[in-house]
Design an enzyme around this catalytic site. Sequence first.
Site, PDB file in Angstrom:
ATOM      1  N   ASN A 100       0.839  -1.213   0.000  1.00  0.00           N
ATOM      2  CA  ASN A 100       0.000   0.000   0.000  1.00  0.00           C
ATOM      3  C   ASN A 100       0.868   1.255   0.000  1.00  0.00           C
ATOM      4  O   ASN A 100       0.562   2.237  -0.690  1.00  0.00           O
ATOM      5  CB  ASN A 100      -0.923  -0.005   1.231  1.00  0.00           C
ATOM      6  CG  ASN A 100      -2.049  -1.017   1.082  1.00  0.00           C
ATOM      7  OD1 ASN A 100      -2.440  -1.380  -0.022  1.00  0.00           O
ATOM      8  ND2 ASN A 100      -2.580  -1.479   2.213  1.00  0.00           N
ATOM      9  N   TYR A 146       9.166 -11.914  11.300  1.00  0.00           N
ATOM     10  CA  TYR A 146       9.807 -10.605  11.099  1.00  0.00           C
ATOM     11  C   TYR A 146      10.808 -10.681   9.946  1.00  0.00           C
ATOM     12  O   TYR A 146      10.745  -9.893   8.998  1.00  0.00           O
ATOM     13  CB  TYR A 146      10.497 -10.188  12.390  1.00  0.00           C
ATOM     14  CG  TYR A 146      11.131  -8.824  12.373  1.00  0.00           C
ATOM     15  CD1 TYR A 146      10.358  -7.662  12.338  1.00  0.00           C
ATOM     16  CD2 TYR A 146      12.526  -8.672  12.418  1.00  0.00           C
ATOM     17  CE1 TYR A 146      10.944  -6.400  12.346  1.00  0.00           C
ATOM     18  CE2 TYR A 146      13.116  -7.419  12.435  1.00  0.00           C
ATOM     19  CZ  TYR A 146      12.332  -6.278  12.394  1.00  0.00           C
ATOM     20  OH  TYR A 146      12.926  -5.036  12.403  1.00  0.00           O
TER      21      TYR A 146
HETATM   22  P1  NAD Z   1       8.590   0.868  16.979  1.00  0.00           P
HETATM   23  O1  NAD Z   1       7.843  -0.352  17.378  1.00  0.00           O
HETATM   24  O2  NAD Z   1       8.907   1.882  18.019  1.00  0.00           O
HETATM   25  O3  NAD Z   1       7.855   1.621  15.785  1.00  0.00           O
HETATM   26  C1  NAD Z   1       7.086   0.962  14.807  1.00  0.00           C
HETATM   27  C2  NAD Z   1       5.800   1.771  14.623  1.00  0.00           C
HETATM   28  O4  NAD Z   1       5.007   1.160  13.585  1.00  0.00           O
HETATM   29  C3  NAD Z   1       4.930   1.773  15.874  1.00  0.00           C
HETATM   30  O5  NAD Z   1       4.573   3.107  16.196  1.00  0.00           O
HETATM   31  C4  NAD Z   1       3.717   0.940  15.491  1.00  0.00           C
HETATM   32  O6  NAD Z   1       2.555   1.311  16.203  1.00  0.00           O
HETATM   33  C5  NAD Z   1       3.640   1.197  13.996  1.00  0.00           C
HETATM   34  N1  NAD Z   1       2.920   0.169  13.252  1.00  0.00           N
HETATM   35  C6  NAD Z   1       3.115  -1.183  13.279  1.00  0.00           C
HETATM   36  N2  NAD Z   1       2.252  -1.791  12.455  1.00  0.00           N
HETATM   37  C7  NAD Z   1       1.507  -0.813  11.856  1.00  0.00           C
HETATM   38  C8  NAD Z   1       0.457  -0.816  10.900  1.00  0.00           C
HETATM   39  N3  NAD Z   1      -0.015  -1.963  10.372  1.00  0.00           N
HETATM   40  N4  NAD Z   1      -0.080   0.371  10.522  1.00  0.00           N
HETATM   41  C9  NAD Z   1       0.362   1.532  11.037  1.00  0.00           C
HETATM   42  N5  NAD Z   1       1.357   1.599  11.959  1.00  0.00           N
HETATM   43  C10 NAD Z   1       1.923   0.437  12.360  1.00  0.00           C
HETATM   44  O7  NAD Z   1       9.944   0.353  16.279  1.00  0.00           O
HETATM   45  P2  NAD Z   1      11.185   1.172  15.726  1.00  0.00           P
HETATM   46  O8  NAD Z   1      12.385   0.701  16.436  1.00  0.00           O
HETATM   47  O9  NAD Z   1      10.889   2.614  15.667  1.00  0.00           O
HETATM   48  O10 NAD Z   1      11.271   0.592  14.238  1.00  0.00           O
HETATM   49  C11 NAD Z   1      10.826   1.353  13.121  1.00  0.00           C
HETATM   50  C12 NAD Z   1      11.169   0.585  11.847  1.00  0.00           C
HETATM   51  O11 NAD Z   1      12.584   0.398  11.764  1.00  0.00           O
HETATM   52  C13 NAD Z   1      10.542  -0.801  11.784  1.00  0.00           C
HETATM   53  O12 NAD Z   1      10.128  -1.060  10.459  1.00  0.00           O
HETATM   54  C14 NAD Z   1      11.695  -1.708  12.174  1.00  0.00           C
HETATM   55  O13 NAD Z   1      11.552  -3.003  11.620  1.00  0.00           O
HETATM   56  C15 NAD Z   1      12.894  -0.980  11.604  1.00  0.00           C
HETATM   57  N6  NAD Z   1      14.129  -1.333  12.324  1.00  0.00           N
HETATM   58  C16 NAD Z   1      14.387  -0.834  13.566  1.00  0.00           C
HETATM   59  C17 NAD Z   1      15.552  -1.224  14.223  1.00  0.00           C
HETATM   60  C18 NAD Z   1      15.928  -0.677  15.584  1.00  0.00           C
HETATM   61  O14 NAD Z   1      16.972  -1.076  16.113  1.00  0.00           O
HETATM   62  N7  NAD Z   1      15.189   0.217  16.192  1.00  0.00           N
HETATM   63  C19 NAD Z   1      16.447  -2.122  13.613  1.00  0.00           C
HETATM   64  C20 NAD Z   1      16.119  -2.616  12.361  1.00  0.00           C
HETATM   65  C21 NAD Z   1      14.974  -2.207  11.703  1.00  0.00           C
END
Ligand code: NAD
Length: 310
Positions: A100, A146
């Site tokens: 999407n 994941y």
């Molecule tokens: P987080 O859980 O704090 O943030 C993810 C956000 O996505 C949350 O606010 C959640 O409510 C929202 N979300 C999840 N599913 C959703 C949906 N279907 N519709 C709308 N919103 C939705 O995690 P983060 O650490 O901020 O990670 C952000 C991104 O970065 C993710 O995609 C994660 O896989 C990627 N990432 C993060 C890390 C890290 O170390 N923080 C490492 C690798 C990848």
Amino acid sequence: MPKRALVTGAAGFLGSHLTDRLIAEGLDVLGVDNFSTGNPGNLAHLASEPRFTFEQRDICEAFDPGAVDFVFNLASPASPPEYLRLALETLSVGSKGTENALAIAHRYGASFLHASTSECYGDPLVHPQPESYWGNVNPVGPRSVYDEAKRFAESLTMAWHRYRGVNTHLVRIFNTYGPRLHPSDGRVISNFVMQALRGEPLTVYGDGSQTRSFCFVSDLIEGIFRLALSKEHMPVNIGNPTEFTILECAEAVLEVTGSSSTLVYAPLPQDDPTRRQPDIERARTLLGWEPKISLREGLRLSLDFFRSGI
Ligand code: NAD
Ligand code: UDP
């Protein structure tokens, strides 16, 4: 007219910091989030910001945000306990949700950046991990919800680039931490810091010899921002290449917090990667990027935030 960006997952840890950066760069930002792992508090400081709007929605349902110039697709549970709790939702947001978001970028001719992960490398047999390494992932283990969602999302992103002409970017993010990392979402830095501040034992999984390489959030956001403005379509690792064992990480947390907490050992989760360290040569040469903040400095910069969560 200022440029306009859509940020999915805007109420999360990284999404909220990216939103701040885009607003500081002069963009208008529409943030969307379903609050499955994020929370409104991460965006509370933007309540009276005229260039920020927010919609609570699940990106797995198609939607039209209006014209945008950039789409940053960060929506997805990210912490192992959270994506295991939200297993089916994690697969859906990596597949339907990402599709999407790509369709929106295609409709409006926007650039698209997808937040991918070092988990694409699984339990890596090549060390450190360059982007050319295809990984060692268990496709049916618990973490696969994941890892495979993220690998599918990379494939989907490349297909929309190759067959629909979308200007896409893939960032492979390595473990990132800092203020707004949810104090109880189960990741190692938040667990250790909260345990240290409360004087509770630090929970080391396995024997603590597994490694991770920890990037402070401001370094990560700088890398993402540069990548979004680049012409690079193939994956780029963004992470801090200084590698720590989990025991060394515990030691750093105890030192920075001044805590006298002890360590307690608990079983290693299934398929927990034994080591992880980014090769950041591509980020250096393509983006002129490298991290500046050491683990101990970054922990110090995060303490006020974690203290406020006690
Ligand atoms: P987080 O859980 O704090 O943030 C993810 C956000 O996505 C949350 O606010 C959640 O409510 C929202 N979300 C999840 N599913 C959703 C949906 N279907 N519709 C709308 N919103 C939705 O995690 P983060 O650490 O901020 O990670 C952000 C991104 O970065 C993710 O995609 C994660 O896989 C990627 N990432 C993060 C890390 C890290 O170390 N923080 C490492 C690798 C990848
Ligand atoms: N870990 C740990 N204690 C904790 C939380 C995590 O020892 O309280 C370990 C975990 O087993 C893994 C590493 O720390 O080896 C990083 O875990 P995290 O959940 O932060 O992220 P991952 O890199 O596994 O996605």
